[in-house]
Design an enzyme around this catalytic site. Sequence first.
Site, PDB file in Angstrom:
ATOM      1  N   PRO A 100       0.832  -1.215   0.000  1.00 53.01           N
ATOM      2  CA  PRO A 100       0.000   0.000   0.000  1.00 53.01           C
ATOM      3  C   PRO A 100       0.862   1.259   0.000  1.00 53.01           C
ATOM      4  O   PRO A 100       1.876   1.333   0.693  1.00 53.01           O
ATOM      5  CB  PRO A 100      -0.801  -0.128   1.297  1.00 53.01           C
ATOM      6  CG  PRO A 100      -0.851  -1.588   1.570  1.00 53.01           C
ATOM      7  CD  PRO A 100       0.461  -2.134   1.098  1.00 53.01           C
ATOM      8  N   CYS A 101       0.429   2.241  -0.768  1.00 50.99           N
ATOM      9  CA  CYS A 101       1.267   3.425  -0.975  1.00 50.99           C
ATOM     10  C   CYS A 101       0.691   4.691  -0.343  1.00 50.99           C
ATOM     11  O   CYS A 101       1.304   5.757  -0.440  1.00 50.99           O
ATOM     12  CB  CYS A 101       1.463   3.659  -2.471  1.00 50.99           C
ATOM     13  SG  CYS A 101      -0.076   4.057  -3.343  1.00 50.99           S
ATOM     14  N   GLN A 102      -0.475   4.601   0.322  1.00 49.06           N
ATOM     15  CA  GLN A 102      -1.162   5.814   0.746  1.00 49.06           C
ATOM     16  C   GLN A 102      -0.280   6.731   1.592  1.00 49.06           C
ATOM     17  O   GLN A 102      -0.275   7.951   1.402  1.00 49.06           O
ATOM     18  CB  GLN A 102      -2.431   5.454   1.528  1.00 49.06           C
ATOM     19  CG  GLN A 102      -3.532   4.851   0.675  1.00 49.06           C
ATOM     20  CD  GLN A 102      -3.467   3.347   0.655  1.00 49.06           C
ATOM     21  OE1 GLN A 102      -2.408   2.760   0.820  1.00 49.06           O
ATOM     22  NE2 GLN A 102      -4.611   2.705   0.432  1.00 49.06           N
TER      23      GLN A 102
END
Length: 206
Positions: A100-102
Amino acid sequence: MAGETFAFNILGETLENNINPKKTLWLKSQFKKEDIANRLRENPFIASEGKHSDINRNSNLKGKLLIGDINILLDLLNKTPQLVNKIKKDDIDLISVGPPCQSFSLAGLRERDNHKNTLPLSFAQIAGLIKPKTVLLENVKGITSPFTEKKNKYYAWLEVSKAFVLEGFVPVCMLLNSKYFGVPQNRPRFILIAYTPFNDINIFVL
């Protein structure tokens, strides 16, 4: 939803109304295997607290889709060397991950202590157990921008690289833009390729 789509498009297995899927296994769920309807609509954050699992030390994971938290998988592999040995016997060439890159994205909240930021480190530990010849990790360009607290800077990409070093890999990090590789959009990406020394593999980097 992602698991259902992957199972249908990649594995050719329809999960809806299928009370005994053969190629799709849940790491944890609050619902029994036969209750597929509720499993498909289960909150993934709550699923990890469930008591039902489709996997045990005798499970054959080859060609299977595993649905669940990567930390549940890491814990399972640590406790079940039999599964690890089965996977290692296949002499894995490559495992890949897109964490996940959030919290890494410059467009996001940039939360250094977000639990999602630790998932690449968990992946490194799984790679250390399985010992593939090569590892591929992809993320947004923002992972290379430091988190700054007071005067201290924390480089997430560097910590991820170090995690692979500690597992016996040699990481090579780069920034690539997908627009130069056939994707019709400006899409810069951080790419980490890690390999184990002394293996008979060829690495070609553009």
